[in-house]
Design a protein around this motif. Structure first.
Motif, mmCIF file in Angstrom:
data_model
loop_
_atom_site.group_PDB
_atom_site.id
_atom_site.type_symbol
_atom_site.label_atom_id
_atom_site.label_comp_id
_atom_site.label_asym_id
_atom_site.label_seq_id
_atom_site.Cartn_x
_atom_site.Cartn_y
_atom_site.Cartn_z
ATOM 1 N N ARG A 432 77.531 137.690 58.976
ATOM 2 C CA ARG A 432 76.820 136.894 59.983
ATOM 3 C C ARG A 432 77.814 136.212 60.928
ATOM 4 O O ARG A 432 77.625 136.180 62.149
ATOM 5 C CB ARG A 432 75.963 135.833 59.301
ATOM 6 C CG ARG A 432 74.719 136.344 58.592
ATOM 7 C CD ARG A 432 73.922 135.179 58.049
ATOM 8 N NE ARG A 432 72.678 135.619 57.420
ATOM 9 C CZ ARG A 432 72.448 135.545 56.092
ATOM 10 N NH1 ARG A 432 73.380 135.064 55.279
ATOM 11 N NH2 ARG A 432 71.290 135.945 55.611
ATOM 12 N N THR A 468 73.209 148.040 55.427
ATOM 13 C CA THR A 468 71.994 147.215 55.452
ATOM 14 C C THR A 468 72.331 145.789 55.872
ATOM 15 O O THR A 468 71.623 145.171 56.678
ATOM 16 C CB THR A 468 71.343 147.195 54.053
ATOM 17 O OG1 THR A 468 71.036 148.535 53.669
ATOM 18 C CG2 THR A 468 70.068 146.362 54.043
ATOM 19 N N HIS A 471 73.151 145.610 59.566
ATOM 20 C CA HIS A 471 71.880 145.795 60.270
ATOM 21 C C HIS A 471 71.085 144.488 60.252
ATOM 22 O O HIS A 471 70.543 144.050 61.289
ATOM 23 C CB HIS A 471 71.102 146.914 59.563
ATOM 24 C CG HIS A 471 69.945 147.452 60.333
ATOM 25 N ND1 HIS A 471 69.603 148.782 60.326
ATOM 26 C CD2 HIS A 471 69.018 146.842 61.108
ATOM 27 C CE1 HIS A 471 68.537 148.968 61.085
ATOM 28 N NE2 HIS A 471 68.158 147.803 61.569
ATOM 29 N N ALA A 472 71.027 143.850 59.062
ATOM 30 C CA ALA A 472 70.276 142.600 58.922
ATOM 31 C C ALA A 472 70.884 141.484 59.778
ATOM 32 O O ALA A 472 70.157 140.721 60.440
ATOM 33 C CB ALA A 472 70.240 142.176 57.455
ATOM 34 N N ALA A 475 70.024 142.068 63.375
ATOM 35 C CA ALA A 475 68.612 141.782 63.630
ATOM 36 C C ALA A 475 68.388 140.273 63.720
ATOM 37 O O ALA A 475 67.647 139.794 64.598
ATOM 38 C CB ALA A 475 67.750 142.386 62.525
ATOM 39 N N GLU A 476 69.033 139.507 62.824
ATOM 40 C CA GLU A 476 68.928 138.046 62.866
ATOM 41 C C GLU A 476 69.486 137.512 64.191
ATOM 42 O O GLU A 476 68.885 136.643 64.832
ATOM 43 C CB GLU A 476 69.709 137.425 61.701
ATOM 44 C CG GLU A 476 69.082 137.640 60.329
ATOM 45 C CD GLU A 476 69.966 137.102 59.215
ATOM 46 O OE1 GLU A 476 70.974 136.411 59.515
ATOM 47 O OE2 GLU A 476 69.679 137.375 58.033
ATOM 48 N N GLY A 482 64.182 143.755 61.302
ATOM 49 C CA GLY A 482 65.264 144.439 60.588
ATOM 50 C C GLY A 482 65.138 144.180 59.108
ATOM 51 O O GLY A 482 64.255 143.435 58.662
ATOM 52 N N PRO A 483 66.012 144.778 58.326
ATOM 53 C CA PRO A 483 65.952 144.584 56.875
ATOM 54 C C PRO A 483 66.363 143.161 56.501
ATOM 55 O O PRO A 483 67.040 142.470 57.270
ATOM 56 C CB PRO A 483 66.968 145.599 56.343
ATOM 57 C CG PRO A 483 67.944 145.774 57.472
ATOM 58 C CD PRO A 483 67.142 145.632 58.731
ATOM 59 N N GLU A 484 65.950 142.731 55.309
ATOM 60 C CA GLU A 484 66.398 141.439 54.809
ATOM 61 C C GLU A 484 67.852 141.527 54.399
ATOM 62 O O GLU A 484 68.297 142.544 53.870
ATOM 63 C CB GLU A 484 65.550 141.019 53.597
ATOM 64 C CG GLU A 484 64.226 140.380 53.978
ATOM 65 C CD GLU A 484 63.578 139.683 52.777
ATOM 66 O OE1 GLU A 484 64.303 139.118 51.944
ATOM 67 O OE2 GLU A 484 62.350 139.744 52.705
ATOM 68 N N MET A 485 68.592 140.450 54.624
ATOM 69 C CA MET A 485 69.981 140.406 54.193
ATOM 70 C C MET A 485 70.026 140.383 52.659
ATOM 71 O O MET A 485 69.406 139.535 52.028
ATOM 72 C CB MET A 485 70.663 139.162 54.758
ATOM 73 C CG MET A 485 72.096 138.975 54.281
ATOM 74 S SD MET A 485 73.250 140.240 54.909
ATOM 75 C CE MET A 485 73.564 139.616 56.570
#
Length: 492
Positions: A432, A468, A471-472, A475-476, A482-485
């Motif tokens: 992040r 993943t 990607h998460a 998306a955040e 998007g997928p969950e972290m």
């Protein structure tokens, strides 16, 4: 006997159980459990114990015995197929996939066993968490499945552990390709020379006497630009094909050009000069490509046109310079780089793909080569603009002490904490942080996990995939679906 097992937890009724003695375990302690699970006979090296089933006491090497029995149980499948072994510290999975894709494009019935998966025809089989080369019974089972499906060729990614622990001792190799032998696994092999000799066992295996059944030339394809070349070329019992990005090798490349989307170069070899264009990115993939061409075009006489077609259509190799694109205005990449050389190559490639900042996220595994913990951040801080050091399979070691070692390496490379590098124990937050610090035109790369599907804390494997997670995080950042972290024990 209907199967062979070495893990008592996986014994099925009818299995022969091998009580192997390893670095951290002794299979003799689990014999009773194996028999309770249905083992019909046991092989071990200790004196016999009272059992309800037959026990065979070995006088020699238990791992070699396991390899021999496994090969015999499946009726020596590697003797019926052309077997191509690929080894090296970095690049072996990409090279394995390249060889497989070239052969398949050329219409050859080929299977593949890599550290990502095993592919037999249309069937794909998972080879597990954090795998090295599978154990001998699994190798022989995969090979038998491929032979019985009518495949004529197989590409086998072969690790130093697989070679040193004799997992592939009864595999009849015909061609071998070596990408490079750089600093890695010295926790296990102790010295570079021991590690090099372990890798060399693949080349030495080309002396096997079964070749006459297959009418194929035994060939070792070796990287002349790598420090391993003098030793490997000297011990090779087979014909050597050397490759290089300079002109003093059997196969060499020039006119190398690359963009964030493509890589192109011209190949020169005995009687052949041709161009290659591919969506693989990074200058280091020229070496991987030359190794694959040495095996296929120059070793197995695959037509150049088929190889060119294969390079254009090669699917992304999971977790190898894999782009994650949600429409953000900077590049985001996942790569498996987890050695000093791979970190250098990945970050140099990243540097060439952007005029902006390069922001790297990586850690260093616990219970593994301690020396590289300092080497990787020392190298990275000199190439990337910012690095975020984080968790990467700490296992039973203290994550804080691992990060302290990495901090020392980063400072040795001239980095200053809070300016050039940061410590963030939680990998989700590290990723992040990286994407939050990226501006338009920058490049974020998460290194070290690639395709892997778990992260080990203590003795527990937690579900984890860098792709993943990145990607998460994107998306955040962008406020899009998007997928969950994924969460780890370090997450609040």
């Amino acid at each position: 006997i209907t199967g062979i097992a070495w893990d008592s937890r996986k014994v099925q009724p009818g299995d022969l159980f091998f009580a192997l003695v390893g670095e951290n375990f002794d299979g003799h302690q689990f014999i009773t459990k194996a028999v309770a699970n249905g083992a019909v006979a046991v092989v071990g090296t200790q004196p016999p114990m009272p059992l309800e089933v037959p026990y065979v006491q070995l006088q020699g090497d238990d791992r070699l015995a396991l390899a021999k029995v496994s090969a015999a149980f499946y009726d020596h499948p590697s003797r019926d197929m052309v077997v191509i072994g690929v080894t090296g510290t970095d690049g072996k999975t990409t090279t394995t996939n390249l060889v497989y894709h070239i052969l398949r494009t050329a219409g050859i019935s080929v299977g593949m066993i890599s550290t990502v998966n095993a592919v037999a025809g249309e069937e794909t089989m998972d080879t597990g968490f954090h795998v090295t080369t599978p154990e001998a019974p699994d190798i022989q089972r995969y090979l038998a499945k491929m032979r019985d499906a009518g495949l004529t060729h197989v590409v086998l990614e072969t690790t130093s552990h697989g070679l040193a622990q004799k997992r592939v001792a009864e595999v009849d190799y015909d061609l071998a390709a070596v990408t490079n032998v750089t600093h890695e696994h010295l926790d296990y092999h102790r010295t570079y020379q021991d590690y090099l000799q372990a890798k060399g066992k693949l080349v030495e295996a080309l002396s096997s006497g079964e070749a006459s059944k297959k009418s194929v030339r035994k060939i070792a394809v070796l990287n002349k630009d790598d420090q391993s070349y003098p030793y490997l070329s000297e011990i090779s019992p087979a014909q050597v094909i050397s490759y290089s990005i300079s002109s003093d090798a059997d196969i060499w490349a020039d006119q190398i050009e690359y963009t964030p989307q493509t890589l192109s170069f011209t190949v020169h070899g005995p009687g052949k000069d041709f161009d290659i264009k591919t969506p693989l990115i990074g200058r280091y993939n020229v070496h991987n490509s030359l190794a694959a061409l040495g095996v296929t075009v120059f070793g197995l006489d695959i037509p150049v046109s088929e190889a060119q077609k294969a390079f254009l259509s090669i699917p992304p190799v999971p977790g190898r310079m894999e782009r994650i694109d949600l429409g953000q205005d900077f590049l985001a990449i996942v790569d498996f780089a987890h050695t000093p050389n791979a970190i250098r190559q990945a970050l140099m490639t990243a540097r060439e793909l952007t005029d902006g900042k390069v922001i790297a996220v990586f850690g260093s595994a616990g219970l593994r080569d301690v020396e590289k913990r300092k080497l990787m951040p020392e190298i990275a801080v000199q190439i990337a603009d910012e690095i975020i050091l984080t968790a990467e399979d700490p296992r039973t070691e203290s994550l804080d002490s691992i990060l302290a070692d990495m901090k020392e390496g980063a400072e040795k490379g001239g980095g200053k904490e809070g300016m050039d590098f940061w410590l963030e124990p939680d990998r989700p937050d590290a990723i992040r942080k990286a994407v939050a610090r990226a501006s338009k035109g920058d490049l974020v790369v998460t290194c070290g996990k690639g395709h892997e599907q778990s992260m080990c804390f203590g003795d527990i494997e937690y579900p984890w995939d860098d792709r993943t997670a990145l990607h998460a995080a994107l998306a955040e950042l962008l406020g899009v679906p998007g997928p969950e972290m994924p969460e780890l024990p370090t997450s609040e």
